[in-house]
Design an enzyme around this catalytic site. Structure first.
Site, short mmCIF file in Angstrom:
data_model
loop_
_atom_site.label_atom_id
_atom_site.label_comp_id
_atom_site.label_asym_id
_atom_site.label_seq_id
_atom_site.Cartn_x
_atom_site.Cartn_y
_atom_site.Cartn_z
N TYR A 196 9.16 43.26 24.21
CA TYR A 196 8.11 43.69 24.53
C TYR A 196 7.67 44.98 25.36
O TYR A 196 6.66 44.50 26.66
CB TYR A 196 7.12 42.43 24.76
CG TYR A 196 5.74 42.36 24.93
CD1 TYR A 196 5.27 42.03 23.14
CD2 TYR A 196 4.26 42.48 25.33
CE1 TYR A 196 4.11 41.72 22.84
CE2 TYR A 196 3.35 42.38 24.92
CZ TYR A 196 3.46 41.96 23.85
OH TYR A 196 1.60 42.54 23.25
N HIS B 211 9.39 50.08 31.51
CA HIS B 211 10.37 50.05 30.79
C HIS B 211 10.91 51.65 30.64
O HIS B 211 11.67 51.92 30.33
CB HIS B 211 10.42 49.01 29.84
CG HIS B 211 10.14 47.34 29.99
ND1 HIS B 211 9.17 47.06 29.37
CD2 HIS B 211 11.28 46.53 30.33
CE1 HIS B 211 8.96 45.88 29.94
NE2 HIS B 211 10.19 45.60 30.31
P1 AMP Z 1 11.44 42.55 32.00
O1 AMP Z 1 11.46 42.86 30.50
O2 AMP Z 1 9.86 42.48 32.07
O3 AMP Z 1 13.36 41.42 31.98
O4 AMP Z 1 12.22 44.29 32.64
C1 AMP Z 1 12.70 44.59 32.35
C2 AMP Z 1 13.16 45.91 33.43
O5 AMP Z 1 12.41 46.46 33.49
C3 AMP Z 1 13.57 45.06 34.07
O6 AMP Z 1 14.11 46.16 35.77
C4 AMP Z 1 12.44 45.22 35.77
O7 AMP Z 1 11.82 45.47 36.92
C5 AMP Z 1 11.78 46.49 34.82
N1 AMP Z 1 10.23 46.30 34.75
C6 AMP Z 1 8.73 45.34 34.27
N2 AMP Z 1 8.12 46.19 34.93
C7 AMP Z 1 7.74 47.43 35.80
C8 AMP Z 1 6.93 47.90 35.68
N3 AMP Z 1 5.99 48.05 35.89
N4 AMP Z 1 7.76 49.37 36.45
C9 AMP Z 1 8.53 49.58 36.40
N5 AMP Z 1 9.78 48.97 36.13
C10 AMP Z 1 9.49 47.86 35.20
#
Ligand code: AMP
Length: 282
Positions: free
Chosen positions: A32, A37
């Protein structure tokens, strides 16, 4: 862009690239995808010859009453964004591919998971450490990029890489925010318009704390009280925690230090949102 659904195919792909002398940069996600990301993919792109994205909603990092079944997904859009960002392979396993019958091995850390989100999500970081270990063994990257949005997760991965001798460089990417300051998150999709309006409370509380520290306030209980009052002035909010702590150990501090991590988790309606910043006094 190659799409690999099995561990064996992903490992063979990476082994082939390595044999060709290529380096692999890796961004693990739960899909998503949003601009946060994509920013990690942009950081990872120049750091390796190949750029691998994984999309896997890891069941072992969700507690029994959490949002595993509701977690949003749009694989086609994710693949489009990945292609635009220059991803060369997407690892897209399903649950049974990652955790076969009889699975029984878990990676756990002694201290870092005890703080912040670990208190209200007791199984979360064990699930994260385990799946990231598996992903590292499957993708075999040289570099992996994680967001500072999940500050505690990044600290845990860095510690785990050091303790378990993974030969992988870990890079942290800055938090990407909406125009009004809300940190981007796949979970923002759950917010109703009224909750979305309230969701700015986290970044506003961080701004308030930065101002107060700049004005010379050093008492953590006073700062936490003010931040909590601001958050609770927004509709449908419930504070899980607001903490000021050491950015390295994540241990709570009583007085603001030269560098202090402020981290918070707030329930806005049904969504649990997190945010953080490192505040410097000098
Ligand atoms: P997730 O899909 O939520 O598990 O996130 C995957 C990666 O994206 C993880 O390393 C998160 O820390 C990073 N991430 C999620 N949201 C953000 C954001 N707003 N800014 C930077 N990195 C993000």
């Amino acid at each position: 862009m190659d799409i690999l659904k099995t561990k064996a195919d992903m490992q063979a792909w990476s082994a082939r690239k390595k044999k060709q002398g290529k380096t692999i940069s890796f961004v693990p996600t739960m899909g998503y995808l949003h601009k946060g990301h994509v920013s990690l993919l942009d950081i990872g792109k120049p750091l390796g010859d190949e750029l691998v994205l994984s999309i896997f909603v890891n069941p072992t990092q969700f507690g029994p009453n959490e949002d595993l079944d509701a977690y949003p997904s749009n694989i086609q859009n994710d693949l489009n964004l990945a292609q635009q960002a220059g991803v060369t392979a997407v690892f897209l396993p399903d649950k049974t591919e990652m955790y076969g019958p009889g699975y029984q091995t878990h990676v756990s850390l002694d201290l870092l998971p005890q703080y912040l989100c670990g208190r209200s999500r007791p199984v979360h970081f064990g699930g994260v450490a385990t799946v990231v270990t598996k992903l590292f063994n499957i993708v075999m990257p040289d570099v992996a990029v994680f967001g500072k949005k999940d500050f505690q997760q990044l600290a845990i991965i860095r510690q785990m890489v050091k303790d378990l001798d993974f030969n992988i460089k870990i890079i942290g990417g800055e938090i990407i925010r909406e125009k009004d300051g809300l940190a981007m998150s796949s979970r923002n999709a759950y917010l109703t318009p009224a909750q979305r309006a309230s969701a700015v409370c986290l970044s506003q509380a961080i701004q308030l704390l930065k101002q107060k520290v700049a004005q010379g306030v050093r008492s953590v209980p006073d700062l936490a009280r003010e931040a909590k009052a601001l958050i609770l002035s927004f509709d449908q909010t419930r504070v899980d925690y607001i903490e000021l702590c050491d950015p390295k150990t994540l241990e709570p501090v009583e007085t603001v230090q030269a560098e202090t991590l402020v981290a918070m988790a707030v329930q806005v309606g049904k969504s649990r949102l997190i945010d953080n910043a490192v505040i410097k006094t000098a």
